[in-house]
Motif scaffolding. Structure first.
Motif, PDB file in Angstrom:
ATOM      1  N   GLY A  87     -13.128 -12.373   8.622  1.00 34.69           N
ATOM      2  CA  GLY A  87     -13.682 -10.381   8.728  1.00 34.69           C
ATOM      3  C   GLY A  87     -12.119 -10.264   7.766  1.00 34.69           C
ATOM      4  O   GLY A  87     -12.589  -8.382   7.178  1.00 34.69           O
ATOM      5  N   VAL A  88     -11.041  -9.965   7.284  1.00 36.43           N
ATOM      6  CA  VAL A  88      -9.870  -9.746   6.925  1.00 36.43           C
ATOM      7  C   VAL A  88     -10.428  -9.782   5.666  1.00 36.43           C
ATOM      8  O   VAL A  88     -10.149 -10.974   4.836  1.00 36.43           O
ATOM      9  CB  VAL A  88      -8.564 -10.292   6.925  1.00 36.43           C
ATOM     10  N   THR A  89     -10.650  -8.669   4.608  1.00 36.82           N
ATOM     11  CA  THR A  89     -10.396  -8.195   3.398  1.00 36.82           C
ATOM     12  C   THR A  89      -9.853  -7.598   2.590  1.00 36.82           C
ATOM     13  O   THR A  89      -9.690  -7.369   1.185  1.00 36.82           O
ATOM     14  CB  THR A  89     -11.857  -7.558   3.201  1.00 36.82           C
ATOM     15  N   ASP A  90      -8.888  -6.987   3.515  1.00 34.08           N
ATOM     16  CA  ASP A  90      -7.967  -6.034   2.569  1.00 34.08           C
ATOM     17  C   ASP A  90      -6.987  -7.701   1.826  1.00 34.08           C
ATOM     18  O   ASP A  90      -6.588  -7.778   2.515  1.00 34.08           O
ATOM     19  CB  ASP A  90      -7.086  -5.320   4.051  1.00 34.08           C
ATOM     20  N   GLU A  91      -6.567  -7.242   0.346  1.00 36.00           N
ATOM     21  CA  GLU A  91      -5.979  -7.698   0.047  1.00 36.00           C
ATOM     22  C   GLU A  91      -4.025  -7.991   0.116  1.00 36.00           C
ATOM     23  O   GLU A  91      -3.323  -8.830   0.696  1.00 36.00           O
ATOM     24  CB  GLU A  91      -6.044  -7.719  -1.128  1.00 36.00           C
ATOM     25  N   ALA A  92      -4.282  -6.793   0.678  1.00 34.82           N
ATOM     26  CA  ALA A  92      -2.761  -6.435   1.039  1.00 34.82           C
ATOM     27  C   ALA A  92      -2.271  -6.628   2.281  1.00 34.82           C
ATOM     28  O   ALA A  92      -1.746  -7.346   2.534  1.00 34.82           O
ATOM     29  CB  ALA A  92      -2.759  -5.047   1.187  1.00 34.82           C
ATOM     30  N   GLN A  93      -3.112  -6.826   3.686  1.00 36.87           N
ATOM     31  CA  GLN A  93      -3.148  -7.148   4.728  1.00 36.87           C
ATOM     32  C   GLN A  93      -3.408  -9.057   4.378  1.00 36.87           C
ATOM     33  O   GLN A  93      -2.679  -9.820   5.159  1.00 36.87           O
ATOM     34  CB  GLN A  93      -4.288  -7.181   5.352  1.00 36.87           C
TER      35      GLN A  93
END
Length: 287
Positions: free
Chosen positions: A66-72
Motif C-alpha cells: 500500500g505504498v502510494t507516495d511517489e517520493a517514498q
C-alpha cells in the motif's frame, strides 16, 4: 547472532524498510511469498539484505504494502538500485576471499571504523612493501601476479581515508606491531613513516598499547567495529578466524566489543604519545 555472509549496508537498509512495511500491512512472509509465487526463502533473503531486489519485485512489494507516495517509492527504488551496483572490489573477486568482499561492502558504507591489532599494522594503514611481505608469508603458494593484485586491492581500499566525507578511523595496535621487523628495517621504516603521516589526517586517530601496559583485554585477538550514519543500521563487529570471518550485528555481542575497545583506549598511550613512540621506533629502524 554471528554470520559470515551478509548483504551490503544498502541492501540491509532496504530489507529493514521492507520488513517494517510488511508488518504494517499485517502480512506474514508466507503470505507475501504465496502472493507472488516465490519461495519463503526468497522473501526472507530480501528482508535480510542477503540478495539484491529487482525493480519489478520491489515495485510489486510496495504496491502490495500500500505504498502510494511517489517520493517514498522512488527513495526505496534508489536504495535498491545502489544495492545492485558492483563495488570497486568486485574486480578483485578472483583473488579476494568471498568473506572479505562482504567486509569491504560494510567498510565502504561505514562512518566510523574502530580497529585493534595485536601483532600487525591494520590493512588500511599498510604500505605496499609491508603488505607484500605479509601476503607472501601467508600465501606462499600464490603466483606473483595474484599477490600483486591483492596488494593493489589493499592500497585501493585505503582511498576511503582521503575521499570526500571519509570515515573516522580509530586504530589501536600493540607496540609489538611497530617493532616486529616485517620485511626488514627499511620496509618498517617506511611503514612507520606512513603511520606518522596518517596520524596527521583529521579523521585518523592512532594509539599504541606500550609494552609497559602489561596484560590487557583483547591482547591476543584483533577485531574491527563499524558504525553507520543511519540509526536503523546496527553496528557490526568483525573478527577474523583462521578459516573464516565473523560478522556480528547482535547488539549484546557488538556491545562487548565496544567495551573491549574502550578498555584498549584506556590502556593505550595517548594519541600524541603514540605518535612520538611511532616516530622514535621509525628513527631506530632508519639507522
Amino acid at each position: 547472532m554471528a554470520s559470515d555472509a551478509a548483504g551490503s549496508i544498502r541492501r540491509r537498509r532496504l530489507g529493514i524498510e521492507l520488513r517494517e512495511l510488511r508488518t504494517r500491512a499485517g502480512l506474514t512472509l508466507e503470505e507475501v511469498a504465496a502472493r507472488f509465487d516465490w519461495s519463503v526463502s526468497k522473501a526472507s533473503r530480501m528482508e535480510l539484505g542477503r540478495v539484491p531486489v529487482t525493480r519489478r519485485d520491489l515495485g510489486d512489494l510496495l504496491t502490495l504494502y500500500g505504498v502510494t507516495d511517489e517520493a517514498q517509492r522512488e527513495t526505496l527504488l534508489a536504495i535498491a538500485r545502489s544495492g545492485r551496483e558492483r563495488d570497486w572490489h568486485h574486480r578483485f573477486d578472483d583473488v579476494l576471499p568471498r568473506q572479505f568482499s562482504v567486509y569491504l561492502g560494510f567498510e565502504k558504507d561505514a562512518t566510523t571504523i574502530s580497529t585493534y591489532e595485536a601483532l600487525l599494522i591494520p590493512g588500511l594503514l599498510q604500505t605496499p612493501d609491508y603488505a607484500r611481505t605479509l601476503i607472501r608469508a601467508g600465501r606462499p603458494q600464490d603466483a606473483d601476479d595474484d599477490i600483486e593484485r591483492r596488494i593493489e586491492a589493499r592500497i585501493q581500499r585505503q582511498e576511503i581515508l582521503t575521499r570526500e566525507n571519509p570515515p573516522e578511523l580509530w586504530a589501536i595496535f600493540d607496540e609489538a606491531a611497530i617493532r616486529r621487523q616485517v620485511g626488514g628495517p627499511d620496509v618498517m621504516h617506511a611503514q612507520l613513516k606512513k603511520l606518522v603521516d596518517a596520524s596527521r589526517l583529521p579523521n585518523v586517530t592512532l594509539q599504541v598499547v606500550p609494552f609497559r601496559a602489561g596484560a590487557y583485554m583483547s591482547e591476543e585477538s584483533g577485531f574491527i567495529l563499524l558504525g553507520f550514519a543511519e540509526p536503523g543500521d546496527p553496528d557490526v563487529a568483525c573478527v577474523d578466524l583462521l578459516t573464516r570471518s565473523l560478522y556480528m550485528e547482535d547488539r549484546t555481542e557488538v556491545g562487548r566489543y565496544r567495551v573491549a575497545f574502550e578498555h584498549l583506549r584506556a590502556n593505550a598511550a595517548s594519541p600524541a604519545d603514540s605518535q612520538q613512540l611511532i616516530a622514535a621506533v621509525s628513527r631506530e629502524m632508519g639507522k
